[in-house]
Design a protein around this motif. Structure first.
Motif, mmCIF file in Angstrom:
data_model
loop_
_atom_site.group_PDB
_atom_site.id
_atom_site.type_symbol
_atom_site.label_atom_id
_atom_site.label_comp_id
_atom_site.label_asym_id
_atom_site.label_seq_id
_atom_site.Cartn_x
_atom_site.Cartn_y
_atom_site.Cartn_z
ATOM 1 N N GLY A 71 0.799 -1.224 0.000
ATOM 2 C CA GLY A 71 0.000 0.000 0.000
ATOM 3 C C GLY A 71 0.828 1.269 0.000
ATOM 4 N N LYS A 72 2.156 1.156 -0.142
ATOM 5 C CA LYS A 72 2.995 2.351 -0.212
ATOM 6 C C LYS A 72 2.818 3.013 -1.578
ATOM 7 C CE LYS A 72 6.644 0.780 2.877
ATOM 8 N NZ LYS A 72 8.065 0.442 2.978
ATOM 9 N N THR A 73 2.803 4.342 -1.542
ATOM 10 C CA THR A 73 2.599 5.107 -2.766
ATOM 11 C C THR A 73 3.912 5.759 -3.171
ATOM 12 O OG1 THR A 73 0.347 5.576 -2.000
ATOM 13 C CG2 THR A 73 1.166 6.880 -3.844
ATOM 14 N N TYR A 74 4.245 5.684 -4.463
ATOM 15 C CA TYR A 74 5.486 6.245 -4.999
ATOM 16 C C TYR A 74 5.132 7.262 -6.091
ATOM 17 C CZ TYR A 74 7.686 2.186 -2.810
ATOM 18 O OH TYR A 74 8.109 1.231 -1.911
ATOM 19 N N TRP A 75 5.574 8.500 -5.918
ATOM 20 C CA TRP A 75 5.390 9.571 -6.904
ATOM 21 C C TRP A 75 6.703 9.706 -7.661
ATOM 22 C CZ3 TRP A 75 1.177 12.977 -7.645
ATOM 23 C CH2 TRP A 75 1.420 14.067 -8.472
ATOM 24 N N VAL A 79 8.867 7.850 -2.344
ATOM 25 C CA VAL A 79 7.818 7.437 -1.412
ATOM 26 C C VAL A 79 7.144 8.666 -0.831
ATOM 27 C CG1 VAL A 79 7.329 6.150 0.715
ATOM 28 C CG2 VAL A 79 9.097 5.346 -0.834
ATOM 29 N N ILE A 80 5.791 8.678 -0.864
ATOM 30 C CA ILE A 80 5.023 9.784 -0.287
ATOM 31 C C ILE A 80 3.856 9.213 0.503
ATOM 32 C CG2 ILE A 80 5.625 11.465 -2.079
ATOM 33 C CD1 ILE A 80 2.891 10.936 -3.352
ATOM 34 N N ASP A 81 3.306 10.048 1.417
ATOM 35 C CA ASP A 81 2.139 9.623 2.184
ATOM 36 C C ASP A 81 0.879 10.245 1.565
ATOM 37 O OD1 ASP A 81 2.651 12.206 2.874
ATOM 38 O OD2 ASP A 81 2.399 11.936 5.037
ATOM 39 N N ASP A 82 -0.274 9.997 2.179
ATOM 40 C CA ASP A 82 -1.547 10.424 1.600
ATOM 41 C C ASP A 82 -1.694 11.941 1.553
ATOM 42 O OD1 ASP A 82 -2.292 7.825 1.112
ATOM 43 O OD2 ASP A 82 -3.434 7.612 2.982
ATOM 44 N N THR A 83 -1.243 12.649 2.569
ATOM 45 C CA THR A 83 -1.368 14.111 2.562
ATOM 46 C C THR A 83 -0.457 14.732 1.505
ATOM 47 O OG1 THR A 83 0.289 14.293 4.330
ATOM 48 C CG2 THR A 83 -2.040 14.226 4.989
ATOM 49 N N GLU A 84 0.747 14.189 1.370
ATOM 50 C CA GLU A 84 1.671 14.668 0.340
ATOM 51 C C GLU A 84 1.115 14.372 -1.054
ATOM 52 O OE1 GLU A 84 5.080 16.462 -1.283
ATOM 53 O OE2 GLU A 84 4.355 16.475 0.788
ATOM 54 N N LEU A 85 0.432 13.215 -1.198
ATOM 55 C CA LEU A 85 -0.170 12.854 -2.474
ATOM 56 C C LEU A 85 -1.224 13.882 -2.885
ATOM 57 C CD1 LEU A 85 -0.648 10.789 -4.809
ATOM 58 C CD2 LEU A 85 -2.346 9.735 -3.300
#
Length: 138
Positions: A71-75, A79-85
């Motif tokens: 469930g990790k998100t990569y921009w 690696v970024i979290d939900d608020t950064e996304l």
């Protein structure tokens, strides 16, 4: 007796059209056209340069957004979290032309996480989302 006349006298008026002057005028006009046509078609050949012009279209950048099985998100491999996304999506939505979001997800990634990312992209204003698949099926 003369041909085409109704009376026997030779002194009567002849109503037939004399075509000899008409043929003469036609031949004179034909000769004039034969002489003037080559003069009218005389032209000069020029080798002009050829130029093509196409509008310069700037291609929008692509944002590679990856989600792994945990469930990790990569921009763009960061690696970024939900608020950064959400904040990055809002910044990307303001760009002109608007970038396209390419969504990469592993096969075992939960659909809930993918739906959350798609919802964040839609609410942030990104209108172009593309799903990238692995052709080997791994």
């Amino acid at each position: 007796m003369a041909m085409g006349s109704l009376s026997d006298s030779e002194d009567d008026f002849n109503p037939e059209i004399n075509t000899t002057p008409l043929v003469d005028v036609m031949l004179v006009l034909l000769i004039i056209f034969i002489i003037t046509v080559p003069v009218m078609n005389h032209n000069v050949k020029l080798d002009l340069p050829r130029a093509t012009s196409q509008p310069n279209q700037t291609q929008p950048e692509n944002i590679n957004l990856s989600i792994d099985a945990q469930g990790k998100t990569y921009w763009n491999n960061e690696v970024i979290d939900d608020t950064e996304l959400k904040s990055r999506i809002a910044v990307a939505a303001q760009k002109e032309p608007q970038p396209e979001l390419h969504l990469h997800a592993e096969r075992t990634t939960q659909y809930e996480k993918i739906a959350q990312v798609m919802s964040a992209a839609q609410s942030g204003g990104l209108g172009k989302i593309g799903f990238v698949t692995n052709p080997q099926g791994k």
